[in-house]
Motif scaffolding. Structure first.
Motif, PDB file in Angstrom:
ATOM      1  N   GLN A  77      48.398 -14.748 -36.564  1.00 14.89           N
ATOM      2  CA  GLN A  77      47.411 -13.769 -37.024  1.00 14.89           C
ATOM      3  C   GLN A  77      46.704 -13.060 -35.873  1.00 14.89           C
ATOM      4  O   GLN A  77      45.875 -12.188 -36.105  1.00 14.89           O
ATOM      5  CB  GLN A  77      46.375 -14.457 -37.920  1.00 14.89           C
ATOM      6  CG  GLN A  77      46.968 -15.000 -39.222  1.00 14.89           C
ATOM      7  CD  GLN A  77      45.947 -15.723 -40.067  1.00 14.89           C
ATOM      8  OE1 GLN A  77      44.871 -16.090 -39.587  1.00 14.89           O
ATOM      9  NE2 GLN A  77      46.252 -15.921 -41.328  1.00 14.89           N
ATOM     10  N   PRO A 120      48.031  -8.378 -47.406  1.00 12.71           N
ATOM     11  CA  PRO A 120      49.066  -8.979 -46.549  1.00 12.71           C
ATOM     12  C   PRO A 120      48.879  -8.780 -45.059  1.00 12.71           C
ATOM     13  O   PRO A 120      49.274  -9.626 -44.273  1.00 12.71           O
ATOM     14  CB  PRO A 120      50.355  -8.318 -47.043  1.00 12.71           C
ATOM     15  CG  PRO A 120      49.918  -7.058 -47.731  1.00 12.71           C
ATOM     16  CD  PRO A 120      48.585  -7.350 -48.320  1.00 12.71           C
ATOM     17  N   PHE A 121      48.274  -7.658 -44.638  1.00 13.29           N
ATOM     18  CA  PHE A 121      48.160  -7.384 -43.206  1.00 13.29           C
ATOM     19  C   PHE A 121      46.856  -7.914 -42.608  1.00 13.29           C
ATOM     20  O   PHE A 121      46.585  -7.705 -41.434  1.00 13.29           O
ATOM     21  CB  PHE A 121      48.270  -5.886 -42.945  1.00 13.29           C
ATOM     22  CG  PHE A 121      49.592  -5.302 -43.360  1.00 13.29           C
ATOM     23  CD1 PHE A 121      50.750  -5.620 -42.666  1.00 13.29           C
ATOM     24  CD2 PHE A 121      49.693  -4.467 -44.449  1.00 13.29           C
ATOM     25  CE1 PHE A 121      51.970  -5.108 -43.052  1.00 13.29           C
ATOM     26  CE2 PHE A 121      50.908  -3.938 -44.844  1.00 13.29           C
ATOM     27  CZ  PHE A 121      52.055  -4.263 -44.140  1.00 13.29           C
ATOM     28  N   ALA A 122      46.051  -8.598 -43.432  1.00 14.03           N
ATOM     29  CA  ALA A 122      44.775  -9.078 -42.936  1.00 14.03           C
ATOM     30  C   ALA A 122      44.546 -10.558 -43.195  1.00 14.03           C
ATOM     31  O   ALA A 122      43.853 -11.215 -42.425  1.00 14.03           O
ATOM     32  CB  ALA A 122      43.626  -8.274 -43.566  1.00 14.03           C
ATOM     33  N   THR A 177      46.204 -14.370 -45.248  1.00 16.44           N
ATOM     34  CA  THR A 177      47.258 -15.065 -45.992  1.00 16.44           C
ATOM     35  C   THR A 177      46.739 -15.598 -47.324  1.00 16.44           C
ATOM     36  O   THR A 177      47.514 -16.142 -48.108  1.00 16.44           O
ATOM     37  CB  THR A 177      47.802 -16.242 -45.167  1.00 16.44           C
ATOM     38  OG1 THR A 177      46.724 -17.135 -44.846  1.00 16.44           O
ATOM     39  CG2 THR A 177      48.444 -15.743 -43.877  1.00 16.44           C
ATOM     40  N   ASP A 189      38.959 -14.326 -41.787  1.00 13.44           N
ATOM     41  CA  ASP A 189      39.853 -13.167 -41.831  1.00 13.44           C
ATOM     42  C   ASP A 189      39.327 -12.101 -42.775  1.00 13.44           C
ATOM     43  O   ASP A 189      39.314 -10.905 -42.460  1.00 13.44           O
ATOM     44  CB  ASP A 189      41.262 -13.594 -42.263  1.00 13.44           C
ATOM     45  CG  ASP A 189      41.930 -14.502 -41.245  1.00 13.44           C
ATOM     46  OD1 ASP A 189      41.709 -14.288 -40.041  1.00 13.44           O
ATOM     47  OD2 ASP A 189      42.657 -15.422 -41.649  1.00 13.44           O
ATOM     48  N   GLU A 246      42.098  -1.477 -46.194  1.00  9.04           N
ATOM     49  CA  GLU A 246      43.370  -2.184 -46.082  1.00  9.04           C
ATOM     50  C   GLU A 246      44.276  -1.912 -47.280  1.00  9.04           C
ATOM     51  O   GLU A 246      43.806  -1.539 -48.362  1.00  9.04           O
ATOM     52  CB  GLU A 246      43.140  -3.696 -45.990  1.00  9.04           C
ATOM     53  CG  GLU A 246      42.406  -4.162 -44.749  1.00  9.04           C
ATOM     54  CD  GLU A 246      43.270  -4.124 -43.504  1.00  9.04           C
ATOM     55  OE1 GLU A 246      44.497  -3.939 -43.631  1.00  9.04           O
ATOM     56  OE2 GLU A 246      42.708  -4.285 -42.397  1.00  9.04           O
ATOM     57  N   ASN A 247      45.585  -2.118 -47.069  1.00  9.66           N
ATOM     58  CA  ASN A 247      46.526  -2.115 -48.182  1.00  9.66           C
ATOM     59  C   ASN A 247      46.286  -3.358 -49.025  1.00  9.66           C
ATOM     60  O   ASN A 247      46.156  -4.460 -48.489  1.00  9.66           O
ATOM     61  CB  ASN A 247      47.969  -2.117 -47.669  1.00  9.66           C
ATOM     62  CG  ASN A 247      48.335  -0.815 -46.988  1.00  9.66           C
ATOM     63  OD1 ASN A 247      47.978   0.257 -47.444  1.00  9.66           O
ATOM     64  ND2 ASN A 247      49.050  -0.904 -45.879  1.00  9.66           N
TER      65      ASN A 247
END
Length: 440
Positions: free
Chosen positions: A150, A289-291, A293, A324, A331-332
């Motif tokens: 990460q 997903p990009f930031a 889990t 996180d 964000e997506n």
């Protein structure tokens, strides 16, 4: 001469055998193709599918930006994403960078002293926990790998120390090192720490947390763009403006911020087609997903539609928070509206047929009826094709979710001998299909 004739005859016979063999193989292939019609089948398996929507989201939290007025070198005492209490020290101010670096070194030594002090005691103090020690090592190693994946390199420092401590305990329990060895190491570290702190300047001042919460070492300038009190009134026009902003204005004196509350909000924009999926839905889960889990449980608290644009702001309330998620802003987001479970059947296999069935009337007479447009699939049973009716709850991502257990009404509407079963060979491709057709 006779030898040449025998040779020629043998060659002719061999040629004929080859021709007959090729012809026989061709006939077999044609017959097999005729019988199977190039059938393509898939096994019917039980599974789950998620009806989800991909969109862009804007995170809204109760945040306090920290803008202290200080002069000197800033040295953080807590790591990014750490939980802090109100009034707890976040950072120290030193006269020079060398003083700050020396303090960092002394702090690392103190953490190592605290860790090794537990190992310098007799082994009996924690030998009872030896069974769980192996699991603890694997857990600590997983934490280190997760931080690296990460990109949380500040967090790696703490997880690495936890891993080293677990490994050291393993060394002691296995007899490769002794408690006396660690006691000697603790004494050496204390002397080194004293020599460092005695020769450097102390901190001039400290910066404390104004609120309790997660401490984040940076701010994006968008902390106060939407008030928590007004989040449920967010309009599509305002959200489109927020989604187009990457970063706001941040003071040069800003050292970070505090995310004060575990309750936070994610605002997303949807068109009318996507809003159909939210009919009757009050609770969902979110994936970023990009930031992060984590899969985040969320509750729908507002649906604000603009009649002119046909767009709707859906505001989700979230109560799960970690380091996180505390950094997420624009964000997506994958909104998981509902999860369906059942037998998954490729949509290519679905067919609609008119089916004849028999029914007993009030006078016990058998009556033949026809039900039109029965949804079902062809399956291979005992070398034959059989059409079976299916009852689908939802079609998601190219698969129909078919029921195994039918309700009383569905049982009454069943016009084939049975519905689909687990591990059926379902026909997803082929021509000239009909009930009772013989296949191989």
């Amino acid at each position: 001469m006779n030898n040449r004739k025998l040779y020629a005859a043998a060659m002719i016979i061999m040629s004929l055998l080859v021709i007959v063999s090729v012809a026989f193989s061709a006939v077999n292939r044609r017959a097999d193709s005729f019988t199977n019609n190039n059938l393509i089948t898939e096994e019917a398996l039980y599974g789950e599918v998620v009806d989800s929507i991909q969109t862009q989201g804007f995170a809204i939290r109760m945040e306090s930006v920290i803008n202290p007025n200080y002069t000197g070198v800033l040295n953080y005492r807590v790591a990014n994403g750490s939980r802090v209490s109100s009034g707890g020290v976040i950072a120290d101010i030193f006269m020079s960078e060398s003083d700050a670096a020396a303090q960092n070194m002394a702090d690392r030594m103190e953490r190592e002293i605290q860790s090794l002090s537990a190992l310098s005691r007799p082994m009996d103090a924690y030998v009872s926990a030896s069974t769980a020690l192996g699991e603890q090592i694997y857990d600590d190693l997983s934490d280190v790998m997760l931080d690296i994946q990460q990109g949380d390199f500040s967090g790696v420092t703490q997880t690495k120390e936890a891993l080293l401590l677990s490994l050291s305990r393993k060394q002691v329990l296995s007899g490769q090192e002794s408690a006396e060895d660690y006691a000697q190491r603790v004494s050496e570290l204390k002397r080194e720490k004293d020599s460092i702190t005695n020769g450097t300047g102390q901190s001039m001042n400290s910066i404390k947390a104004p609120k309790a919460g997660y401490f984040i070492t940076y701010a994006d300038g968008l902390e106060r763009t939407v008030s928590i009190d007004e989040v449920e009134n967010l309009t599509p026009k305002k959200l489109e403006q927020l989604l187009s902003e990457e970063k706001g204005t941040v003071s040069q004196q800003c050292i970070g911020k505090i995310c004060e509350d575990f309750k936070w909000y994610m605002a997303c924009l949807f068109d009318d087609d996507a809003m159909i999926k939210f009919e009757g839905v009050e609770e969902v889960t979110l994936d970023i997903p990009f930031a992060s889990t984590a899969t985040i449980p969320a509750k729908v608290v507002a649906r604000n539609r603009d009649a002119d644009s046909g767009k709707t702001v859906v505001v989700f309330e979230c109560t799960y928070m970690d380091s996180d998620l505390a950094t997420v802003r624009n964000e997506n987001v994958q909104v998981n509206v509902k999860t369906y479970s059942g037998v998954l059947v490729n949509e290519k296999a679905l067919r609609f047929l008119d089916i004849e069935y028999q029914e007993t009337d009030e006078k016990d007479n058998t009556v033949t009826k026809v039900k039109e447009n029965v949804k079902g699939v062809y399956v291979v049973y005992g070398g034959q094709l059989e059409f079976v009716q299916v009852f689908t709850e939802k079609d998601v991502n190219g698969y129909a979710v078919c029921k195994l257990e039918l309700s009383e009404d569905e049982q009454k509407n069943l016009v084939t001998d049975h519905t689909i079963r687990l591990y059926d060979k379902v026909v997803v491709g082929g021509v000239d299909l009909y009930d009772g057709k013989v296949v191989r």
